[in-house]
Design a protein around this motif. Structure first.
Motif, PDB file in Angstrom:
ATOM      1  N   PRO A   7       0.818  -1.210   0.000  1.00 49.52           N
ATOM      2  CA  PRO A   7       0.000   0.000   0.000  1.00 49.52           C
ATOM      3  C   PRO A   7       0.851   1.259   0.000  1.00 49.52           C
ATOM      4  N   ALA A   8       0.271   2.340  -0.561  1.00 46.95           N
ATOM      5  CA  ALA A   8       0.913   3.641  -0.490  1.00 46.95           C
ATOM      6  C   ALA A   8       0.548   4.359   0.808  1.00 46.95           C
ATOM      7  N   THR A   9      -0.569   3.990   1.407  1.00 45.21           N
ATOM      8  CA  THR A   9      -0.963   4.583   2.686  1.00 45.21           C
ATOM      9  C   THR A   9       0.124   4.284   3.716  1.00 45.21           C
ATOM     10  N   THR A  10       0.588   5.334   4.402  1.00 42.49           N
ATOM     11  CA  THR A  10       1.778   5.222   5.239  1.00 42.49           C
ATOM     12  C   THR A  10       1.494   5.651   6.668  1.00 42.49           C
ATOM     13  N   ALA A  11       2.052   4.894   7.607  1.00 48.56           N
ATOM     14  CA  ALA A  11       1.971   5.223   9.029  1.00 48.56           C
ATOM     15  C   ALA A  11       3.358   5.624   9.518  1.00 48.56           C
ATOM     16  N   THR A  12       3.436   6.799  10.097  1.00 48.56           N
ATOM     17  CA  THR A  12       4.687   7.327  10.633  1.00 48.56           C
ATOM     18  C   THR A  12       4.641   7.268  12.146  1.00 48.56           C
ATOM     19  N   HIS A  13       5.659   6.649  12.747  1.00 51.30           N
ATOM     20  CA  HIS A  13       5.656   6.505  14.204  1.00 51.30           C
ATOM     21  C   HIS A  13       5.853   7.859  14.878  1.00 51.30           C
ATOM     22  N   VAL A  14       5.071   8.087  15.921  1.00 51.37           N
ATOM     23  CA  VAL A  14       5.115   9.343  16.667  1.00 51.37           C
ATOM     24  C   VAL A  14       5.994   9.165  17.895  1.00 51.37           C
ATOM     25  N   PRO A  15       6.955  10.039  18.109  1.00 51.66           N
ATOM     26  CA  PRO A  15       7.770   9.938  19.331  1.00 51.66           C
ATOM     27  C   PRO A  15       6.865   9.929  20.573  1.00 51.66           C
ATOM     28  N   GLY A  16       7.100   8.959  21.429  1.00 48.63           N
ATOM     29  CA  GLY A  16       6.273   8.821  22.618  1.00 48.63           C
ATOM     30  C   GLY A  16       5.126   7.851  22.457  1.00 48.63           C
ATOM     31  N   GLY A  17       4.885   7.378  21.228  1.00 46.13           N
ATOM     32  CA  GLY A  17       3.870   6.348  21.023  1.00 46.13           C
ATOM     33  C   GLY A  17       2.805   6.753  20.030  1.00 46.13           C
ATOM     34  N   GLY A  18       2.339   5.788  19.283  1.00 53.24           N
ATOM     35  CA  GLY A  18       1.286   6.013  18.305  1.00 53.24           C
ATOM     36  C   GLY A  18       1.822   6.207  16.900  1.00 53.24           C
ATOM     37  N   TRP A  19       0.897   6.424  15.972  1.00 53.90           N
ATOM     38  CA  TRP A  19       1.228   6.551  14.558  1.00 53.90           C
ATOM     39  C   TRP A  19       0.429   7.701  13.942  1.00 53.90           C
ATOM     40  N   ARG A  20       0.966   8.294  12.904  1.00 53.86           N
ATOM     41  CA  ARG A  20       0.263   9.254  12.075  1.00 53.86           C
ATOM     42  C   ARG A  20       0.031   8.609  10.711  1.00 53.86           C
ATOM     43  N   LEU A  21      -1.227   8.499  10.338  1.00 52.35           N
ATOM     44  CA  LEU A  21      -1.615   7.747   9.149  1.00 52.35           C
ATOM     45  C   LEU A  21      -2.043   8.707   8.039  1.00 52.35           C
ATOM     46  N   SER A  22      -1.479   8.510   6.834  1.00 55.90           N
ATOM     47  CA  SER A  22      -1.833   9.346   5.688  1.00 55.90           C
ATOM     48  C   SER A  22      -1.955   8.478   4.438  1.00 55.90           C
ATOM     49  N   GLY A  23      -2.945   8.782   3.623  1.00 51.28           N
ATOM     50  CA  GLY A  23      -3.155   8.042   2.385  1.00 51.28           C
ATOM     51  C   GLY A  23      -4.596   8.137   1.933  1.00 51.28           C
ATOM     52  N   ARG A  24      -4.909   7.420   0.860  1.00 47.11           N
ATOM     53  CA  ARG A  24      -6.264   7.455   0.293  1.00 47.11           C
ATOM     54  C   ARG A  24      -6.688   6.040  -0.071  1.00 47.11           C
ATOM     55  N   LYS A  25      -7.903   5.683   0.326  1.00 42.41           N
ATOM     56  CA  LYS A  25      -8.494   4.398  -0.022  1.00 42.41           C
ATOM     57  C   LYS A  25      -9.713   4.622  -0.904  1.00 42.41           C
ATOM     58  N   ILE A  26      -9.915   3.725  -1.859  1.00 39.61           N
ATOM     59  CA  ILE A  26     -11.062   3.803  -2.754  1.00 39.61           C
ATOM     60  C   ILE A  26     -11.954   2.579  -2.544  1.00 39.61           C
ATOM     61  N   PHE A  27     -13.173   2.653  -3.067  1.00 46.35           N
ATOM     62  CA  PHE A  27     -14.144   1.560  -2.943  1.00 46.35           C
ATOM     63  C   PHE A  27     -14.289   1.119  -1.483  1.00 46.35           C
ATOM     64  N   SER A  28     -14.438   2.112  -0.611  1.00 44.02           N
ATOM     65  CA  SER A  28     -14.507   1.852   0.835  1.00 44.02           C
ATOM     66  C   SER A  28     -15.973   1.663   1.227  1.00 44.02           C
ATOM     67  N   THR A  29     -16.438   0.441   1.154  1.00 45.21           N
ATOM     68  CA  THR A  29     -17.861   0.149   1.321  1.00 45.21           C
ATOM     69  C   THR A  29     -18.374   0.611   2.674  1.00 45.21           C
ATOM     70  N   GLY A  30     -19.485   1.375   2.617  1.00 44.34           N
ATOM     71  CA  GLY A  30     -20.111   1.866   3.828  1.00 44.34           C
ATOM     72  C   GLY A  30     -19.393   3.015   4.480  1.00 44.34           C
ATOM     73  N   ALA A  31     -18.483   3.671   3.770  1.00 48.58           N
ATOM     74  CA  ALA A  31     -17.560   4.638   4.374  1.00 48.58           C
ATOM     75  C   ALA A  31     -18.258   5.646   5.270  1.00 48.58           C
ATOM     76  N   VAL A  32     -19.370   6.228   4.797  1.00 50.91           N
ATOM     77  CA  VAL A  32     -20.009   7.309   5.565  1.00 50.91           C
ATOM     78  C   VAL A  32     -20.654   6.811   6.857  1.00 50.91           C
ATOM     79  N   GLY A  33     -20.876   5.502   6.963  1.00 47.08           N
ATOM     80  CA  GLY A  33     -21.547   4.973   8.141  1.00 47.08           C
ATOM     81  C   GLY A  33     -20.669   4.146   9.057  1.00 47.08           C
TER      82      GLY A  33
END
Length: 388
Positions: free
Chosen positions: A131-157
């Protein structure tokens, strides 16, 4: 506890009453999920360890066939939710505290879950690639997620999105990041403009520096360490979705039989249902759907019993079942002509919806190539060298 036939019939009828309007307007059928939740169907596969019914694949197939007959858009998003709960009951990938939150909230409102995997450049990851969607580790814990997904069934709900992404590490790891849909940085773009399943709202979802807490991940691994795909999960997907589209075809058959009783041409002076030609054609539809439903039901029960051969045959059952479903609706259209294709007729909607069965994983070509190679391998002489 299995859903009673009366419960399934009632839910089918309630969904069916609103399906045409949601299809016409392309609006998300939110009230349909409340109907499904109140009937106890949306959490049917929550494991007994978490207070759920622990429904197996055979029961899930019954549920999805009924929902597909009512509103396949509701059925499809429900299927993704049921599959996610079932996988958690089997494999336990979610952090315990997060999953307990999901189950607790599910008793109060519809909590819809789905995996977001498809990307503009990559297409479906079932055919390989990272995938091109990328998670960058955050100092102190956690991730920052960036990218785009298509055909995401039910996305709005959706309440939770299982986002397939890679880390920015060297080497990169790949896995699912558990993201609450109300997290800052998520934008749902209304891109879904489709022939069928219009109300499923399979829109694009964009993630911009979305914070994912530490531990809200499942299955992170390097490409070299990638585990083999879980075949049982694949069989749930193949048989469950096939049941959904057999439900669509069953609804088309039921409309057809009603039409044939109501249609009385003046030249005939009797309903079309009295003519042997129509009786034979309806019999062909019935034979095709009965055989496909029996195949799906039988394999689902065997999967629940741990039959590995049934698991391996689930993909072929999808090919057989979805072809039967599409063929049944096509035959119904050939029998009704212009009346079946009129925008006021549910038959044209059923046809548009049932065609969507072809796009779900596993797709026909993948299944048939694998099955053909396996059959040829069994028949090959000992000295034969398989072609790559």
């Amino acid at each position: 506890m299995a859903a009673s036939p009366g419960t399934l019939q009632r839910v089918t009828a309630e969904l069916s009453a609103r399906a045409a309007e949601h299809d016409r307007t392309g609006t998300f059928p939110a009230e349909g999920f409340e109907t499904v939740r109140r009937a106890g169907l949306l959490t049917a596969t929550v494991g007994r360890a978490h207070g759920g019914p622990g429904a197996g694949l055979a029961e899930t197939v019954r549920i999805l066939r009924a929902l597909g007959a009512g509103d396949p858009a509701v059925a499809l998003v429900t299927a993704m939710t049921l599959f996610t709960h079932a996988a958690q009951a089997r494999l336990g990938h979610w952090p315990e505290d997060v999953y307990e939150e999901v189950v607790a909230e599910s008793s109060r409102r519809p909590v819809l879950l789905n995996s977001l995997r498809v990307e503009p450049e990559l297409g479906s990851p079932a055919r390989g690639g990272l995938p091109a969607t990328t998670a960058t580790h955050v100092p102190g814990g956690g991730w920052r997620l960036s990218g785009r997904k298509i055909f995401s069934t039910g996305a709005v709900g959706l309440r939770w999105m299982l986002v397939w992404a890679r880390t920015d590490e060297d080497p990169a790891r790949v896995g699912a990041f558990l993201v609450r849909a109300d997290s800052p940085g998520i934008t749902v773009h209304p891109t879904w403009d489709h022939l069928g399943l219009r109300a499923s709202r399979s829109d694009d979802v964009e993630f911009h520096d979305v914070l994912v807490p530490e531990g809200h991940t499942t299955g992170l691994h390097t490409p070299e360490e990638a585990p083999s795909r879980d075949p049982v999960t694949g069989s749930w997907n193949a048989l469950g979705l096939t049941a959904l589209y057999l439900g669509v075809a069953g609804a088309a058959r039921d409309w057809l039989t009603g039409f044939l009783h109501e249609r009385v041409p003046t030249s005939l002076g009797a309903p079309l249902a009295t003519l042997p030609r129509f009786q034979e054609a309806v019999g062909e539809i019935e034979a095709s759907l009965t055989g496909a439903e029996a195949l799906v039901d039988g394999l689902a029960a065997r999967v629940d019993a741990g039959d590995e051969e049934a698991v391996a045959r689930a993909g072929l059952a999808k090919v057989v079942g979805t072809r039967a479903a599409i063929g049944a609706v096509e035959k119904a259209l050939s029998l009704t002509g212009n009346r079946g294709l009129a925008s006021a007729s549910p038959l044209q909607r059923h046809y548009r919806d049932v065609l969507c069965s072809r796009v779900h994983t596993p797709q026909d070509d993948t299944v048939l190539v694998a099955a053909g190679r396996a059959a040829l391998s069994r028949a090959a002489p000992p000295s034969a060298t398989p072609h790559p």
